[in-house]
Design an enzyme around this catalytic site. Structure first.
Site, short mmCIF file in Angstrom:
data_model
loop_
_atom_site.label_atom_id
_atom_site.label_comp_id
_atom_site.label_asym_id
_atom_site.label_seq_id
_atom_site.Cartn_x
_atom_site.Cartn_y
_atom_site.Cartn_z
N GLU A 1 -34.01 -26.85 19.75
CA GLU A 1 -33.13 -27.53 20.73
C GLU A 1 -32.07 -28.44 20.10
O GLU A 1 -31.90 -29.59 20.51
CB GLU A 1 -33.99 -28.30 21.74
N GLU B 1 -41.09 -18.89 25.12
CA GLU B 1 -41.72 -19.83 26.07
C GLU B 1 -41.48 -19.38 27.52
O GLU B 1 -40.99 -20.14 28.35
CB GLU B 1 -41.16 -21.25 25.88
#
Ligand code: 9MR
Length: 355
Positions: free
Chosen positions: A159, A266
């Protein structure tokens, strides 16, 4: 009376799981010629035999939901010395090895779930660039070295992109202290520690066109520079409000990078479209809409299975999902199995795809 109710409930649960265990297709077998099927798990599930049955039947890849993140591994002694505690992570890996799973390592360099003191000296001031690079190097070498040969893929950087910044880079402490080249340094250190491991850049909302393009350019540039990065992790925290077309556009673009590996790291599909609605029980029509969404999604994943090597669900069953607490506390049903270990319409939708 209470005893009878308890016996009855236990029998029902066992019958349910027996059914789940023996009658339905195994996801990892159904998709064996396409990709690995993974699941994110907290370490506590290993002591629940019902969970273990479901896990071993359907999955062949595992990701520690929290246990391998910096905050779970990093410790600071009374003398201020930093060290790594692998007790929990090692339990995790032992289970994986005993049951023949491969493991994704999640994650090394992230702005979140990393102790603030890791970025500071003994007086609480931010480290210098040189000291931070040294600390990053030691951490990555220690962790990746410890798991060498037991973790096949690492989310090296997680991220790092913020599409609201002019240069697209999140202003994390990593970025502030080291500068934008912290990414390539992280990949270099991870590769030094385990030259066999597949190294990923991992992020969410890659379907947003600007974010998608930033990630595409960044990974392409890193590869062209010879940085040892092998793939893009697409988290895929999705919801019924998302456009499958945009998701496919992102996968299609990433797939054009030479020698790229894509892993869906995910996956879950939130049934809500806003932050305020709360259902007590799952509305049937939404479960069917979710099934259709999963069906179309897996059609896309299969279409790109020449580059997609792993599809990992972010949780085993609905009541274990992080979405029960985010963005607000509420019931949610984002996965393939419900609270009672039952396969949902979404399970049948992706399995039926195969027939
Ligand atoms: O599922 C994880 C949850 O248990 C933690 O509380 C949370 C804290 O940040 O992290 C969740 O996992 C995140 C993952 O590590 C990175 N991508 C987003 C995931 C969901 O928040």
């Amino acid at each position: 009376m209470k005893v009878f109710v308890a016996i009855f409930l236990t029998m029902t649960l066992f019958a349910t799981v027996y059914y789940a265990d023996s009658e339905i297709p195994s996801l990892k077998e159904v998709f064996s010629s396409y990709f690995k099927i993974g699941v994110a798990l907290p370490v506590r599930v290993f002591s629940n035999s019902l969970d273990v049955q479901l896990i071993t039947k359907h999955f062949n890849s595992m990701t520690a939901e929290n246990e391998m993140k910096p905050e779970s591994i990093l410790r600071r002694g009374a003398d201020g010395k930093i060290f790594c505690d692998f007790t929990m992570a090692d339990r995790y890996i032992r289970f994986a090895q005993q049951h023949g799973f491969v493991v994704r390592g999640h994650t090394l360099v992230w702005h979140s779930q990393t102790p603030d003191w890791f970025f500071r000296d003994d007086s609480g001031n931010l480290l210098s660039r040189e000291a931070m690079i040294e600390r990053m190097k030691e951490y990555i070498h220690t962790v990746v070295g410890h798991f060498k040969g037991r973790v096949y893929a690492w989310d090296v950087v997680n991220e790092a992109v913020d599409s609201n910044q002019p240069d697209g880079m999140r202003r994390s402490l990593w970025y502030q202290i080291i500068g934008p080249d912290y990414l390539e340094l992280a990949f270099k250190f991870a590769h030094e520690a385990d030259p066999e491991a597949l190294l990923f850049y991992n992020d969410y909302n890659e379907f947003e066109p600007r974010k998608r393009d930033i990630i595409y350019n960044m990974v392409k540039d890193l590869k062209e520079k010879g940085v040892p990065i092998h793939g893009i992790g697409m988290q895929q925290h999705l919801s019924l409000a998302r456009s499958i077309e945009q998701i496919e556009q992102a996968i299609a673009l990433f797939a054009t990078i030479p020698d790229i590996v894509i892993e869906i790291t995910e996956l879950d599909v939130d049934i809500y479209r806003d932050n305020v609605t709360k259902y007590q029980t799952a509305p049937t029509e939404l479960l069917h809409e979710q099934a259709e969404f999963y069906r179309k999604l897996f059609q896309v994943y299969k279409k790109y299975s020449h580059v997609i090597d792993n599809v990992t669900f972010w949780g085993l069953k609905d009541d274990y999902s992080w979405l029960r607490g985010f963005p607000v506390r509420r019931n949610n049903w984002p996965l393939l199995f419900d609270e009672n270990y039952q396969p949902k319409p979404a399970f049948w939708a992706i399995v039926d795809l195969q027939t």
